[in-house]
Enzyme design. Structure first.
Site, mmCIF file in Angstrom:
data_model
loop_
_atom_site.group_PDB
_atom_site.id
_atom_site.type_symbol
_atom_site.label_atom_id
_atom_site.label_comp_id
_atom_site.label_asym_id
_atom_site.label_seq_id
_atom_site.Cartn_x
_atom_site.Cartn_y
_atom_site.Cartn_z
ATOM 1 N N LYS A 79 49.692 36.683 50.001
ATOM 2 C CA LYS A 79 48.368 37.293 49.931
ATOM 3 C C LYS A 79 47.408 36.527 50.837
ATOM 4 C CE LYS A 79 44.883 38.730 46.503
ATOM 5 N NZ LYS A 79 44.542 38.787 45.069
ATOM 6 N N SER A 159 43.107 43.311 43.091
ATOM 7 C CA SER A 159 42.893 43.082 44.509
ATOM 8 C C SER A 159 44.199 42.823 45.277
ATOM 9 C CB SER A 159 41.975 41.867 44.681
ATOM 10 O OG SER A 159 42.610 40.682 44.189
ATOM 11 N N SER A 183 44.028 41.386 38.715
ATOM 12 C CA SER A 183 44.407 41.662 40.107
ATOM 13 C C SER A 183 45.885 41.474 40.432
ATOM 14 C CB SER A 183 43.570 40.810 41.064
ATOM 15 O OG SER A 183 42.270 41.323 41.144
#
Length: 493
Positions: A79, A159, A183
């Site tokens: 990420k 997210s 998330s």
């Protein structure tokens, strides 16, 4: 040769150790898949072809000498919130334009130390602020799943939408992710993958761009429960650079998989039966209860009375911490700089140009609730509510409950640029209704696929555990996985 990208981490690990495949072959398969699919899915914001092949060659050399680590040769996506030395790290924000850190986050360093291979950086909501992966400076991630007989593009959740989409579409073996209010778990539920938010302090936050420091926690997204357990074992550690990381031994999470549930108590919180919850979410929850009961667990009704205050309290605490954490992005030391007539003008122009709308909204909310005259009314009250939420869970666990079963999300994935969602931020924030309590209390939570809805889209169940008892979550989630099966999106990209 079969498509190597379809191997789970556990399967690839065995084949690499048996020398049936090489790390370079496995890595090349993923890089080819990324190059073919990423224009359609937008899951990666940077692909590190050369670095991946170099790391894979080094893995093959270690495997040849019988010295492979726990993740030797396994290709992962990272990420964009995690600092990766010399590689694009921008939290998918314009304000960090061109930033390439000279250091490595502790979590990614742990993975490389165990032999993992980096494929690239994954798309995400800007500074992890979002529930749909539509706030990224690099544009939205497209969910690999589509409703039956529909070409409508769906969100992968947020997210960590790039992480979930890449795992679901076979563009990495597994991925790092972070969870501040859901998330990891919400994108996992939207993409038919497994995601675990470990206990606060289980993984170091050092080198991860901060959103809300008392809530953020790193964890993995993987294809199945076993792979998630393998990844978390490598990611977790104490770290002297992060004083919130906890000095406890990291268990062999994989060893918990397959244990019997006999004698376990699973709590079903009545407060999670929210008005307006779709019938298929209720039905999925009932199915999950039946599966655990059939596996020998005792099902008990429980009460978490302060649940209804969790979402409003979260949306005070998280923006307050965000406004403080994001003050450091000023155009002076790194990232974007927009010239101004003086330093204050430069600050203002840089931040105005650098941050997206959702980030600005949360910074403004956070600054407001921390301001003189409002601090006691909002932030202090929210922290008191947080203490009560934590006590609710403590009381339930003290009464002998081993884990809590809830839905992961209030619906399946919704459409990109959904007018209703984008017109009303509160409706978007309600996506976190089942997940934020876990962050507020610092507990571990795992999302595991439970089935498909009437349109053929994945739905997830959530298990919440005692602090530092991720083993019970893996053990219980595996039972659900065995009953529900694993799911793959029909390929259209």
């Amino acid at each position: 040769m079969t498509d190597l990208t379809r191997l789970t981490i556990a399967q690839a690990r065995e084949k690499l150790r048996a020398k049936e495949i090489t790390a370079v072959e496995l890595t090349d398969s993923y890089l080819a898949a990324i190059d073919a699919a990423n224009p359609a899915l937008n899951a990666y914001v940077a692909v590190t072809h050369d670095k991946a092949r170099d790391m894979a060659r080094a893995s093959d050399a270690r495997l040849a000498e019988g010295q492979g680590g726990a993740l030797e040769g396994i290709p992962l996506g990272i990420k964009d919130l995690f600092a990766t030395e010399g590689v694009h790290t921008q939290a998918c924000s314009h304000v960090l334009d061109g930033f390439k850190p000279r250091y490595e986050s502790t979590v990614s360093a742990n993975l490389w130390a165990d032999g993992a291979v980096m494929l690239g950086k994954l798309n995400m909501d800007e500074f992890a602020m979002g529930s749909s992966n539509e706030t990224s400076y690099y544009g939205p991630v497209i969910n690999p799943w589509r409703a039956e007989s529909s070409n409508r593009q769906l969100v992968p959740g947020g997210s960590s939408g790039g992480s979930a989409a890449a795992v679901s579409a076979f563009l990495c073996s597994g991925a790092t992710a972070t969870d501040t209010g859901g998330s990891i778990r919400q994108p996992a539920a939207f993409t038919g993958t497994v995601g675990i938010k470990p206990t606060y302090g289980r993984c170091s936050r050092w080198g991860i761009a901060a959103f809300a420091s008392s809530l953020d926690q790193a964890g993995p997204i993987a294809r199945d429960v076993r792979d998630a357990a393998i990844l978390l074992k490598s990611m977790a550690s104490v770290d002297k650079k992060d004083t919130t990381s906890v000095d406890r031994p990291v268990p062999d999470y994989e060893a918990a998989i397959g244990r019997s549930l006999k004698g376990m108590k699973i709590g079903i919180p009545r407060e999670y039966r929210v008005d307006g919850t779709p019938q298929e979410i209720e039905d999925l929850w009932r199915k999950g209860i039946d599966w655990l009961r059939e596996a020998g667990a005792e099902i008990v009704d429980i009460s978490l009375p302060h649940t209804k205050y969790a979402l409003p309290a979260y949306y005070i605490v998280a923006p307050a911490e965000a406004s403080s954490n994001l003050a450091r992005y000023d155009g002076v030391r790194y990232g974007l700089r927009v010239p101004g007539k003086d330093i204050v003008d430069m600050y203002e122009k840089t931040r105005a140009a650098g941050f997206g709308r959702e980030v600005k909204r949360r910074v403004m909310i956070g600054t407001y609730v921390l301001s003189a005259g409002y601090y006691d009314a909002y932030y202090l009250q929210a922290q008191k509510v947080r203490t009560l939420i934590k006590k609710d869970f403590e009381d339930v666990f003290a009464a002998g409950v081993d884990a809590i079963l809830t839905p992961a999300t209030p619906s399946a994935a919704f459409g990109i640029a959904d007018e209703e969602m984008n017109a009303d931020p509160v409706k978007m924030y309600l996506n976190d209704i089942f997940t934020v309590t876990v962050n507020m209390a610092g507990l571990p939570g795992i999302a595991v696929p439970g089935g498909l809805d009437a349109n053929g889209l994945p739905l997830g169940l959530q298990l919440i555990g005692r602090p530092f008892d991720e083993e019970t979550l893996f053990q219980t989630a595996h039972v659900i996985e065995q009953a529900a099966g694993t799911f793959q999106p029909p390929k259209w990209w």
